[in-house]
Design an enzyme around this catalytic site. Sequence first.
Site, PDB file in Angstrom:
ATOM      1  N   GLU A 134       0.822  -1.210   0.000  1.00 38.71           N
ATOM      2  CA  GLU A 134       0.000   0.000   0.000  1.00 38.71           C
ATOM      3  C   GLU A 134       0.858   1.263   0.000  1.00 38.71           C
ATOM      4  O   GLU A 134       0.490   2.264  -0.612  1.00 38.71           O
ATOM      5  CB  GLU A 134      -0.947  -0.021   1.201  1.00 38.71           C
ATOM      6  CG  GLU A 134      -2.038  -1.081   1.040  1.00 38.71           C
ATOM      7  CD  GLU A 134      -2.963  -1.160   2.234  1.00 38.71           C
ATOM      8  OE1 GLU A 134      -4.182  -0.970   2.047  1.00 38.71           O
ATOM      9  OE2 GLU A 134      -2.476  -1.409   3.344  1.00 38.71           O
TER      10      GLU A 134
ATOM     11  N   GLU B 145      -4.163  -9.483   3.596  1.00 37.70           N
ATOM     12  CA  GLU B 145      -4.835  -9.101   4.835  1.00 37.70           C
ATOM     13  C   GLU B 145      -6.038  -9.975   5.198  1.00 37.70           C
ATOM     14  O   GLU B 145      -6.209 -10.296   6.387  1.00 37.70           O
ATOM     15  CB  GLU B 145      -5.262  -7.620   4.771  1.00 37.70           C
ATOM     16  CG  GLU B 145      -4.118  -6.627   4.952  1.00 37.70           C
ATOM     17  CD  GLU B 145      -3.456  -6.249   3.632  1.00 37.70           C
ATOM     18  OE1 GLU B 145      -2.753  -5.223   3.596  1.00 37.70           O
ATOM     19  OE2 GLU B 145      -3.627  -6.992   2.636  1.00 37.70           O
TER      20      GLU B 145
END
Length: 247
Positions: A109, A129
Amino acid sequence: MTYETLLVEERDDRVVVTLHRPDARNAISGQMIAELHDVCAELERRPRLLLLTGHDRVFAGGADIAELLGRGRDEALQGINSRLFERVRRLPMPTVAAVDGWALGGGAELAYACDLRIAGPDAVFGNPEPGLGILAAAGACWRLPELVGESVAKQVLLAGRNLDAQSALAAGLVIDVVPAEKLLDEAHALLDRMARSSATALRLTKLVVDSPGAHPVADDLAQAVLFEGEDKKDRMTRFLEKKRSRA
């Protein structure tokens, strides 16, 4: 300034930041977040190009899971990682991530938040995740579809697909794949090419490209023109002179 999780090299036209937690695959900790905020503050104060990379052929193996385990609802609502990554995204001058090895979870990210990415042959981007019971909430769920399209983004975010260097190149996520030993040289060559352009033109181009609509870009562009005008200088000079005369 002294950093414990970063190696920071300042040059006249750029800042080079190396994520440096060698015992944790450069995992993004709260301290690293705080130190990256300090870097952003300096780049906002004195705009320059930014090169982000990772120590020892790993970009960042993710967020610090031990810290994430201890975070609850209140910490999630603070957007600890997402606020930083958005700040990186909004830096005034272009940013480049030089990625080799793992760029997973929060590491991916952070790379997505940069304007451009260049990869070594062993680069791997992924967002695992959901396997940890959470989602990629620091920008991947909306930024990755913008970068590679909805289909590829869902393959990464939902199906757990990792994008190796060549897949990332094919998807348009990275500008090039270069030999590992040349990665930083090629990243600097990319920055050199941008540095030859007008700094003001780069700033305004980035501002326009990143804006979802006319405002605040139209305001900023108009203000930028006015700030360069002699009329603004004359009027503000007269104002300051009048203020001094009254003191």
